[in-house]
Design an enzyme around this catalytic site. Sequence first.
Site, mmCIF file in Angstrom:
data_model
loop_
_atom_site.group_PDB
_atom_site.id
_atom_site.type_symbol
_atom_site.label_atom_id
_atom_site.label_comp_id
_atom_site.label_asym_id
_atom_site.label_seq_id
_atom_site.Cartn_x
_atom_site.Cartn_y
_atom_site.Cartn_z
ATOM 1 N N ASN A 99 -75.722 140.269 -21.953
ATOM 2 C CA ASN A 99 -75.513 139.217 -22.946
ATOM 3 C C ASN A 99 -74.642 139.793 -24.044
ATOM 4 O OD1 ASN A 99 -76.279 137.809 -25.598
ATOM 5 N ND2 ASN A 99 -77.164 136.440 -24.059
ATOM 6 N N CYS A 129 -75.853 131.954 -30.907
ATOM 7 C CA CYS A 129 -76.874 132.564 -31.758
ATOM 8 C C CYS A 129 -76.884 131.870 -33.106
ATOM 9 C CB CYS A 129 -76.615 134.050 -31.968
ATOM 10 S SG CYS A 129 -77.855 134.783 -33.065
#
Lengths: 303, 257
Positions: A99, A129
């Site tokens: 990731n 995010c």
Amino acid sequence: MADLRVNVAGVEFKNPVIPASGAFGYGREYEQFYPLSKLGGISVKGTTLHERQGNPGPRIAETPAGMLNSVGLQNGGVDKFLNYELPSLMTKGTRIIANIAGSTVEECAELAGRLNGSAVDMIELNISCPNVKQGGAAFGTDCTIAGQVTRAVKDATDKPLMVKLSPNVTSITDIAKSVEANGADAVSLINTILAMRIDIKTRRPILKNNVGGLSGPAVFPIAVRMVWQVANAVNIPVVGMGGISTFEDAIEMMMAGASAIQIGAAIFSNPYAPIEIIDGMNKWCDQNGVKSISEIVGTVNPF
Amino acid sequence: MYKQGKYPITEKCAAAKGIFDITVKCPEIAAEAQAGQFAQIAAEGFFLRRPISICDIDKEAGTIRFVFEVRGKGTEKIAELNKGNMIDIIAPLGKGFKVLDADKKALCIGGGIGVPPMVGIAKEYGERAAVISGFRTSAVAILQEDFKTAGCETILCTDDGTAGIHGFVTVALEEYLQSKKPDIIYACGPMPMLKGIVDIAEKYRIETQVSLEQRMACGVGACLGCVCRTVKDGREIYSHVCKDGPVFDSKEVDFNG
């Protein structure tokens, strides 16, 4: 024993259960509970080009049926990942999803390039995010930028590219179509939902970052809805996540259209959640005459 | 190794109003646990576990003991568990207190619900330990008999003067250090108390270990939720209470962070 193998963007996973990025570190902690080889794969902690300290604490707040976090991508940077985490992780007999998150398009591409030739099986580009000021959800909430960053990473990488989408948008299908059009080999969703809690005694937010991402069973129905919508809007595989805590949730998510699933916050309350989900899926398949788990993907029969 | 399981509660009593004392039979956890470590305890109906410090470990009996305060609805739920009920815990977690050689002397300082983690470490030293405990008032002054039974010197402080010294533990600490020099100080309690203790300990050049708390999710070091600001090798970094702690060398902790 049913065949639990699934294929996502050309990568075969021995089962569809993958601990989600940020919930499992690099597996070192949970390896004390069970061998990582039982897992379909691991999506490792969000990795950035340089080390990040993340946000000040408190970073955690409990919510009804879930939690908020505002960790802010604390990680040791890509060099530490390549030199320290990956050499150990690659011996564990499970698929490795890296990731990655960057604060600019160029940084995302550079980061992806750094993983070329490594043992990483797949890249999960985090454009969602909610806890960082640059990049993060700023990429994932705009179709044009989401497309640009996907294209830049796709051009830089020799790995299959999965893009992790933010639910904090009006139309997640538009974002999904944009990243598909720009070369994404798969999409994963949902990241956490931007949320807030306030301590009524102090009249201050519980999180030092004021706001954070909601995860846990509370978000599960939202995740199912979004996975269903996205799976119907794109032709690339969808990896579903958001509040999955039981094998029934996992089956439901796959019926909504997920080719594989990721487990996040549930692991915090029950470290064995991924293993129990794999076992439960296996039994469920046997009891329901399902020979291969991939048969159920997207089989919801909508009204 | 971390263990997760459901274990029977073999004893339960109220240590004071709103403070419960439970003993859990879990031999494989007791065998590995160290003073200063903690457990993540499930509260039925709540998403996150509650981090609760291990008060005492009986390796022979295969039990660990928790003394905890009802702080909210989650701990209230845990407090409803009775003798014979099963309790779902992950333990032993985190880094415990460093134990010095058998000729060394220790001073343990606890404030309020920071007193229970001192029982295990004080017992390691027995007569070579003194324990300063601070409480709001005499009604919640718990665990003093445990320390005395272990042979420790006990110094009790209350904020309201209803028992022992009228004042904070820092007052008692200054006085204690006028005549005695422990080799190590162990402390657990509210941040301002810890800061006060560390300032005094530095003046007297005594090694100090502090046990910290923070809102926590996984408890094992994976989620990176429970941060505290620390300095390591001259570099400021966010450490994690669950894995790097809960016990830290006081020199590493930024008490203003």
